[in-house]
Design an enzyme around this catalytic site. Structure first.
Site, PDB file in Angstrom:
ATOM      1  CE  LYS A  31       0.417  -8.330  -8.945  1.00 27.08           C
ATOM      2  NZ  LYS A  31       0.322  -8.658  -7.500  1.00 27.08           N
TER       3      LYS A  31
ATOM      4  CD  GLN B 262       0.863 -11.936  -5.644  1.00 30.28           C
ATOM      5  OE1 GLN B 262       1.315 -11.007  -6.311  1.00 30.28           O
ATOM      6  NE2 GLN B 262      -0.433 -12.129  -5.480  1.00 30.28           N
TER       7      GLN B 262
ATOM      8  CG  ASP C  63       1.167  -4.524  -3.381  1.00 29.51           C
ATOM      9  OD1 ASP C  63       0.582  -4.304  -4.460  1.00 29.51           O
ATOM     10  OD2 ASP C  63       1.685  -5.618  -3.087  1.00 29.51           O
TER      11      ASP C  63
END
Ligand code: NAD
Length: 283
Positions: free
Chosen positions: A53, A97, A120
């Site tokens: 990412k 994450q 997200d």
């Protein structure tokens, strides 16, 4: 008949190039999108995801700022970091994450992220907006799946769609997105009585379970479009999807491979979300 392979890698490359062009234009107006990436512990899969990412962000001209903590980090320290990132005007997107260590309340950390920087799309406010059909941030994986479906040419309005897996980050938002596109949606999960029967009626199948080959090829309705979110490392060391690919590809009209399907699109859509956030900050 063999299915058309939906090449997520190629589509992701196109999306990333579009993002990079828009980032350049935005930077010319004095705003460089900033993405904070928070990683806790040494989980090898998480390290790979975060590295990919971060690299994709930098390639697109986005400033990626890593915050790597040992697994022993306290919840208070993580919440402190999130508060600082929320207040930092150079940061437009915050990505935490998952998974977080067991002693950290992951939902509390996700809830602390400013909804306007939640690229997200995991914050309850953003999931709520999506449920109401007025999304702000769509979680990157479901967003990537929708983009792949668009690419497939599948007609969603009136289609019978079956989503297998009801997680908050994939299955549920996917069911909401398909509902918003006027599909008739069934959300299946570990307690579904007759998964084979449900899948057999589906014009669109989205599998997000985490069990290699769970969805059998023989279940697929001829001509269906199949999106495989699963990432499962086999004993052979290779990655496998949740769908029995070879057999499903003989019946489906279109199917995503694993790897090279949903995975690359997830990263591309995260970049899109970060770009959109930065744009909102200038307008
Ligand atoms: P999760 O573990 O949170 O949820 C799994 C879901 O599968 C649950 O809702 C459960 O009810 C359902 N399930 C379990 N066993 C089942 C069965 N026998 N029949 C029907 N349903 C069953 O998983 P998740 O976070 O949604 O991830 C699912 C998969 O997708 C994993 O393989 C994960 O690695 C992968 N994933 C991929 C990406 C990507 O970018 N490609 C992103 C996120 C997750």
């Amino acid at each position: 008949v063999s299915a058309r392979v939906l090449d997520g890698k190629a589509l992701a490359a196109r999306v990333r190039a579009e993002v990079a062009a828009q980032v350049t234009a935005l930077a010319a107006r004095g705003v460089v999108p900033g993405l904070a990436v928070v990683l806790v512990g040494d989980d090898p899969a998480s390290q790979i995801y975060v590295r990919n990412k971060g690299k994709a962000a930098v390639d697109a001209g986005i400033r990626a700022v890593d915050h790597h903590y040992p697994a022993s980090v306290t919840q208070a320290e993580l919440l402190d970091l999130v508060v600082r990132l929320n207040a930092d005007p150079s940061i437009h997107g915050i990505l935490v994450q998952l998974p977080l260590p067991a002693h950290v309340d992951a939902l509390a950390v996700q809830d602390a992220v400013a909804p306007t920087k939640d690229v997200d799309g995991f914050h309850p406010e953003n999931l709520g907006l999506l449920a109401q059909g007025r999304p702000r941030y769509i979680s990157a994986t479901p967003r990537g799946c929708m983009r792949l479906l668009r690419e497939s040419g599948a007609r969603l309005a009136g289609a019978h769609a079956v989503v297998v897996g009801r997680s908050n980050i994939v299955g549920k938002p996917m069911a909401m997105l398909l509902t918003n596109e006027s599909a008739t949606v069934e959300l299946c999960h570990s307690r579904t009585a007759d998964l084979a029967g449900e899948v057999a009626r589906a014009d669109v199948v989205v599998a997000a379970v985490g069990k290699a080959g769970l969805v059998r090829g023989a279940w697929i309705k001829p001509g269906a479009v199949v999106i495989d979110v699963g990432i499962n490392r086999g004993a052979d060391g290779k990655l496998h999807g949740d769908v029995d690919y070879a057999a499903a590809a003989e019946r489906a009209a279109a199917i995503t491979p694993v790897p090279g399907g949903v995975g690359p699109m997830t990263i591309a859509c995260l970049l899109e979300n970060t770009l959109e956030s930065a744009k909102r900050f200038v307008t």
